[in-house]
Design an enzyme around this catalytic site. Structure first.
Site, PDB file in Angstrom:
ATOM      1  CG  ASP A   1       0.773  -9.893   3.448  1.00 46.61           C
ATOM      2  OD1 ASP A   1      -0.418  -9.212   3.925  1.00 46.61           O
ATOM      3  OD2 ASP A   1       1.914  -9.244   4.164  1.00 46.61           O
TER       4      ASP A   1
ATOM      5  CG  ASP B   1      -0.780  -3.349   3.930  1.00 46.43           C
ATOM      6  OD1 ASP B   1      -0.544  -3.322   2.661  1.00 46.43           O
ATOM      7  OD2 ASP B   1      -1.383  -3.272   4.218  1.00 46.43           O
TER       8      ASP B   1
END
Length: 284
Positions: free
Chosen positions: A22, A24
């Site tokens: 991922d 952020d």
């Protein structure tokens, strides 16, 4: 080099493997989307009120973010945010500000993991809800082999229609990495995944080596229950200092890669809208 997790080499005779990240709060310290709000304001795409809203949204995001139900309720409402934005103008804004905004917020620990996975012979794949043309240049800076990201529809007039062509969120992330496994020959049982959010449980559960990074409360509970490793990333570092041998994409390459950043703008409003329209029973 600090070893964050035990990573074993993959001999060439074994099936291919990958590490799925991922973006952020996992690879970078902030929301890749919300970080561009000031640049969008300076380019005339959003007004001062929207800048204040995204600043507040960044605070809420860093404090814990929005849950799955909140994100889903506001997706349709906020998809209209970027409707009518001229793609060429957005390309220019992203190309001019990407390095200044993103370079300083790369987690040193994430950069180390990316290096280690590449050394072990694994592909590195960024899997993000943000817009593809924001995520792709960041992935290139990081040395990622592939990205999976949200894509917006662009009309015949060269402007964003406000419709989402592909939404890289929740279960669709897991579906995407399974499709990559089929097309690239990855053995998911030997693959790794990293995320900060419980919304990425499907992606984390799809691999043999899931890791919770700076997890929200729901993911922390799940990670503890499933005995998954929990990693604490807290040292942002300029990418050029951390990975000095990586080549920097040229401005034309960045411009060409920025077409669907409107998807990122859609995500930018998600957390703000959730915080303003939270129902009494909504969990955080």
């Amino acid at each position: 080099m600090l070893k964050l997790v035990e990573i074993q080499s993959s001999p060439h005779s074994m099936p291919r493997t990958a590490a799925f990240f991922d973006l952020d709060k996992t690879v970078i310290a902030k929301s890749s989307t919300l970080t561009f709000s000031k640049s969008f304001y300076q380019g005339g795409l959003i007004n001062r009120r929207a800048v204040l809203r995204t600043a507040y949204a960044q605070f809420v995001f860093l404090a814990g973010g929005a849950d799955h139900d909140q994100m889903e309720r506001m997706r349709a409402y906020l998809s209209a945010l970027c409707r009518g934005w001229n793609v060429e103008q957005v390309k220019e804004i992203v190309a001019e500000t990407l390095h200044d905004l993103i370079d300083p917020i790369i987690y040193d620990e994430a950069a180390s993991l990316i290096e280690e996975h590449h050394t072990a012979g694994r592909d590195v794949v960024i899997v993000s809800t943000s817009g593809a043309e924001v995520v792709e240049p960041i992935g290139e800076l990081l040395g990622a082999d592939r990205v999976v990201a949200t894509r917006m529809v662009v009309g015949a007039d060269g402007c964003f229609t406000g419709e989402v062509d592909y939404y890289a969120y929740g279960p669709t992330k897991a579906e995407a990495i399974k499709e990559l496994a089929r097309s690239e020959g990855y053995d998911l049982a030997r693959c790794y995944a990293y995320s900060d959010s419980a919304t990425d449980l499907p992606m984390l559960s799809a691999v043999g080596h899931p890791h919770a990074v700076n997890p929200d409360r729901a993911l922390r509970r799940e990670a503890l229950a499933r005995a998954w490793p929990i990693l604490d990333f807290h040292k942002p570092v300029r990418l050029k200092q951390r990975l000095p041998n990586l080549s920097t994409p040229s401005r034309p390459a960045l411009v060409a890669a920025a077409a669907a950043v409107g998807a990122a703008a859609v995500t930018a409003g998600f957390v703000w809208y959730a915080s303003r329209h939270r129902t009494p029973t909504a969990s955080r």
